[in-house]
Design an enzyme around this catalytic site. Structure first.
Site, short mmCIF file in Angstrom:
data_model
loop_
_atom_site.label_atom_id
_atom_site.label_comp_id
_atom_site.label_asym_id
_atom_site.label_seq_id
_atom_site.Cartn_x
_atom_site.Cartn_y
_atom_site.Cartn_z
CE LYS A 113 29.05 -39.68 4.18
NZ LYS A 113 29.42 -39.58 2.76
CE LYS A 199 22.40 -35.83 4.47
NZ LYS A 199 23.78 -35.77 4.03
CE LYS A 202 22.78 -41.30 -3.20
NZ LYS A 202 24.15 -40.89 -3.44
P1 TYM Z 1 25.67 -37.45 -2.64
O1 TYM Z 1 25.85 -38.56 -3.61
O2 TYM Z 1 25.55 -37.77 -1.20
O3 TYM Z 1 24.41 -36.60 -3.03
C1 TYM Z 1 24.24 -36.11 -4.35
C2 TYM Z 1 23.60 -34.74 -4.32
O4 TYM Z 1 22.36 -34.81 -3.61
C3 TYM Z 1 22.34 -33.82 -2.59
N1 TYM Z 1 21.58 -34.36 -1.45
C4 TYM Z 1 20.54 -33.75 -0.89
N2 TYM Z 1 19.91 -32.59 -1.18
C5 TYM Z 1 18.83 -32.27 -0.43
N3 TYM Z 1 18.36 -33.02 0.58
C6 TYM Z 1 18.95 -34.19 0.91
N4 TYM Z 1 18.45 -34.94 1.89
C7 TYM Z 1 20.09 -34.60 0.16
N5 TYM Z 1 20.90 -35.69 0.20
C8 TYM Z 1 21.81 -35.52 -0.78
C9 TYM Z 1 23.79 -33.60 -2.24
O5 TYM Z 1 24.00 -32.33 -1.63
C10 TYM Z 1 24.45 -33.70 -3.59
O6 TYM Z 1 24.37 -32.47 -4.29
N6 TYM Z 1 30.25 -35.49 -2.22
C11 TYM Z 1 29.07 -35.56 -3.05
C12 TYM Z 1 29.32 -36.08 -4.43
C13 TYM Z 1 30.40 -35.40 -5.20
C14 TYM Z 1 30.30 -34.15 -5.85
C15 TYM Z 1 31.55 -33.94 -6.49
C16 TYM Z 1 29.27 -33.21 -5.95
C17 TYM Z 1 31.64 -35.89 -5.44
N7 TYM Z 1 32.34 -35.02 -6.22
C18 TYM Z 1 31.79 -32.80 -7.23
C19 TYM Z 1 29.54 -32.05 -6.69
C20 TYM Z 1 30.78 -31.84 -7.31
C21 TYM Z 1 28.06 -36.49 -2.40
O7 TYM Z 1 28.39 -37.33 -1.62
O8 TYM Z 1 26.80 -36.35 -2.87
#
Ligand code: TYM
Length: 336
Positions: A113, A199, A202
């Site tokens: 990022k 991947k 978003k």
């Molecule tokens: P975020 O918002 O990017 O994504 C949310 C969840 O979706 C999963 N994910 C994917 N899984 C499979 N294939 C993909 N292409 C894909 N893109 C996203 C992510 O692994 C995630 O589980 N840092 C985290 C958010 C967060 C969080 C937390 C998660 C903040 N605090 C505490 C768990 C516990 C994030 O940016 O997810």
């Protein structure tokens, strides 16, 4: 015996896509009656990249409504918004002061990022995993169900636990508890529709690269029609030189509920012209109930607000108790 606890969250940056659903939310839903669950919308994380103040609140509500639309059941789960509970930010500060900067500089997502943000990367982006550790540890969960890309952040969370307990507790009476990542084999890394080696994300500028949970049947059909494939006839999961075939077959497998063997046999002799309509129909069918339920949730005035208010009260109780424990261990005077 008390149920084990689960905590997870999604950022309200844009629409939820199939990767978020298959990598995370579907697993929350499938496992929810075994656990005591806390699911937050992590809106403090959403400002680590430039954001739009005009849509932040509505995007946050959309994600919470999608949790319900995907099948989160309030009998087993608490839904809340991260920024409504100040303990998240406060614990982040306390953890900042015991987390070496080089741990954060080593995070793969930070490096990726930071390249996108260019010069003058903001401090929040670097500090993001500490906030995530605070999100998790406030709720003392046993499991954190996430996609593959979050694995390193959960390892860092465990490192923070070890360091904190080493500095401020004893092995016999640790203050913080290490959680385990819960990463399913299938769907843990859903790939982009425009490049099977990247991947689904978003933040990809191309809408064509992802299927959003709220896409219309028409949009889904168009995206699958145009998605990247290869010129080879006969579809297989197992050829490392065919990442698109592997990704699209995996999507079909999960969304249809069929096994890998069944899909391998069914698609072995197919060409893309035959497979794409099949994947389109399966995806539309799988997402239709989510779109329907989302509409119902959003149409009922006050329903979501009430759920989030109750969620905040319940989550705050747990979070504040942990924060007090942490501050006590660190030697803070506590208000009487
Ligand atoms: P975020 O918002 O990017 O994504 C949310 C969840 O979706 C999963 N994910 C994917 N899984 C499979 N294939 C993909 N292409 C894909 N893109 C996203 C992510 O692994 C995630 O589980 N840092 C985290 C958010 C967060 C969080 C937390 C998660 C903040 N605090 C505490 C768990 C516990 C994030 O940016 O997810």
């Amino acid at each position: 015996m008390a149920k084990q606890r689960v905590l997870s969250g999604v950022q309200p940056t844009g629409n939820l896509h199939l990767g978020n659903y298959l990598g995370a939310i579907r697993n929350w839903v499938d496992g929810q009656n075994q656990y005591d669950n806390y699911f937050c919308v992590v809106d403090l994380h959403a400002i680590t990249a430039p954001h739009n103040p005009a849509t932040l609140a509505s995007d946050t509500y959309t994600i919470a409504a999608l949790y319900l639309a995907c099948g989160i059941d309030l009998q087993h789960s608490t839904i809340f918004i991260q920024s409504h509970i100040p303990a998240h930010a406060e614990l982040t500060w306390l953890f900042n002061c015991i987390t070496p900067i080089n741990w954060l500089e080593d995070m793969i997502q930070f490096k990726e990022k930071a390249i996108k943000q260019g010069q003058n990367v903001n401090t929040g982006l670097l500090d993001y995993p500490v906030l995530m550790a605070a999100d998790i540890l406030l709720y003392e969960p046993d499991k954190v169900p996430v996609g593959e890309d979050q694995k390193q952040h959960i390892e860092l969370t465990r490192d923070i636990v070890d360091r904190f307990n080493h500095l401020f507790a004893t092995p016999k009476e640790p203050v913080l508890k290490s959680p385990d990542a819960l990463i399913r084999k299938d769907g843990a890394r859903v790939m982009s529709l425009t490049d099977g080696t990247k991947k689904m994300s978003k933040s990809d500028p191309s809408e064509q690269s992802r299927i959003n949970l709220l896409d219309t049947p028409d949009e889904i059909a168009k995206k699958i029609k145009r998605c990247k494939t290869d010129p080879i006839r006969g579809l297989t999961f197992d050829d490392p030189d065919r990442p698109e075939a592997r990704n699209l077959l995996t999507l079909y497998m999960i969304l249809s509920g069929k096994t890998k063997e069944e899909v391998s046999a069914e698609c072995a002799d197919m060409g893309w012209g035959q497979f794409k309509p099949l994947l389109t129909e399966t995806t539309i069918q799988a997402l239709q109930p989510i779109r329907q339920k989302y509409k119902e949730v959003m149409d009922e005035k006050g329903y979501l607000e009430n759920i989030l208010k109750e969620g905040r009260e319940k989550a705050a109780e747990v979070a504040n108790a942990t924060l007090t424990k942490v501050k006590k261990a660190m030697g803070y005077s506590l208000p009487v």
